[in-house]
Design a protein around this motif. Sequence first.
Motif: not given
Length: 670
Positions: A407-416
Amino acid sequence: MLRSLLLVIICTMTILAQPTPAPGPAKGLPPIMPKTEELQLIEGKTKELEGLLRALPKTDAALLTDVEVYAKAGRFLLEFPQTFFTQDGIRQAIAVLDHGLDRARQLQKGSADWASAKGRKIHAYRSALDGSVQPYGLTVPESYNGTQPTRLYVWLHGRDQTLTESSFIYKFPNASKSLTYSTADLGQITLDCYGRWNNANHWAGEVDIFEAIADVSRRYKIDPKRIILRGFSLGGAGAWHIALQYPDRWAAAEIGAGTYPRRAQMPGFPDYQARPLRIWENILEWSLNAFNLPLAGHDGDSDTQTAVIPQEPGKPSRGQLESSLRVRAQLEKEGFPSEGEENNWRVKGTHDIFLISEKTGHGVSPLVRTRLDAFLKEHGDRGVLSPDEVRFVTYTARYPRAHWVSIDGLAQHYERAEVRARRDATRQRYEITTRNVTHLELREMDQLRELKIDGETLRAKAAPQLVLNKTGGAWRIGETKGLRKRHGQQGPIDDAFLEPFLLVRPTGTPWNAAAHDQALRILARFDRVYARYYRAHPRIKDDKDVTAEDFAKYHVALFGDPGSNRWIAKLQGKLPIAWSRNSIGVGTQTYSADGHLPVLIYPNPLGPNPLAPKRYVVINSGLTIDEREYHGDYSMPKLGDLAILKVQAGSETPEIAFATLFDERWRLPQ
């Protein structure tokens, strides 16, 4: 309800406010300071050893490092004499230096008997993180002959407040083997990590594990598919996060006890502190990563050690047994219930087991030790295999990978963020579902014929690796353009100090003397505290001596202002703040430049490709954690990605005027 919430808040803030007791031989007792003649003896031996090292031919860097670590042990005791702790510590330091001198004299004669010796011995490596020399212990069995790859057991030690390099080097070769530590002899090599003293393998202690493994693998024939992680107590706390955040690095993990963190679930923290807490202090919610990692959690049924920081008011605790109890409960919430007899559980659908040693305190019983040994043998024999189904959860791109999925990109960091990826036995058909994921890297795709993700069917050619991005709610093949938070470039400020870094001291004329002096106090504090607790002085250069190559090799932390530091001047207009002689602008807010100091992390725009920089630039900061947390079980990043600090004469840790986290595109939040 309100009264309970207030009690939790009060309990949390009280514990956070209390300083961690200074490391020492016993609570309430000051460390013993060496006599003048003892210091002179230790200094004399240290200088003699350093002189021998300078004269030795630089032909074998590994063997020289094995000697240099003894001189380093003496030098750091002289710098921090309060860390001798006891009279035994003084005696041990002298013995360690004598041993180092013996090694140096062997090298003078062209020999090094320790290099081929079997049994327990000390090696050392030079850390890429900060350039320091760090020790580790190694146990080589008599059966090892270097012809066949062997399995490696990696041990994370428990709490020892006196464990300087000198103490570690002295104690390790002759330490008695406890039941907790000992395992059945399968011909394995065992690595005892020093871990930069007592930090539950966070920050430099985390890096130490992988640098030590790499050094052992250079010297010995190690099977990379048969490396097993083990830890107990403080080492158990470290092993929980290392195992669950690097689940594909280990053939198995045996984790005993370990404190159970709670700050991430507590109210009262501002958003820029509360959200990054989810990286380490909600390790239970990473439990799903044990789906692909054979994991054995255990402890005694009568453990009375501290379990929770803080303990929940009114709730009885089972000591550090709480950790494995709660991980097992979390796996059940994830859809993987346990089955079996009391105290001997197997988690359905996984290889995980959870054991409880009956009539045992903070330790392990002979029965459970036998079961753990059988577990380690089974999965050490099996080794790491690439599974056809991957279940993986992360809260940050810092820890992105499980087997053939990243997983190299999150829609919202620090959320699951979560991925479930399945393929058929021929590796031709793949079906993937995601949550809170915007960028995905897939490996082992050489036989691909069909790819479905979140209900979409994508046209993709077979290849060793595929990169997917989600734009406008739809998945596409390929990378997206522009700056974004990704692995190793996602913050917070402290993240820059998990990879090789360089501190840059200003030499020019500052715009504002008071703010400039504040920056220098922050630099001096970081150098001093990092050296005392993480056992290394960071690399420091004057700004006039920094080269373009430094920006390619290191995350660079620049101190000063655009007047005093020429590299900060080059960043003007390239950072998300407006900094002039008179003011510091952050979005719509303005702060006086003579009374405030900006602190931030940002992808380095001075790199070769500004759209895809490989390194960070940090302004006016080292690690932002409290000093007491360098020597504790968990440590909290305090300043997010960007902060404005108040200039306070004489203070090394000034008050926060403003702090925030950048969004996923490294922009100020709306």
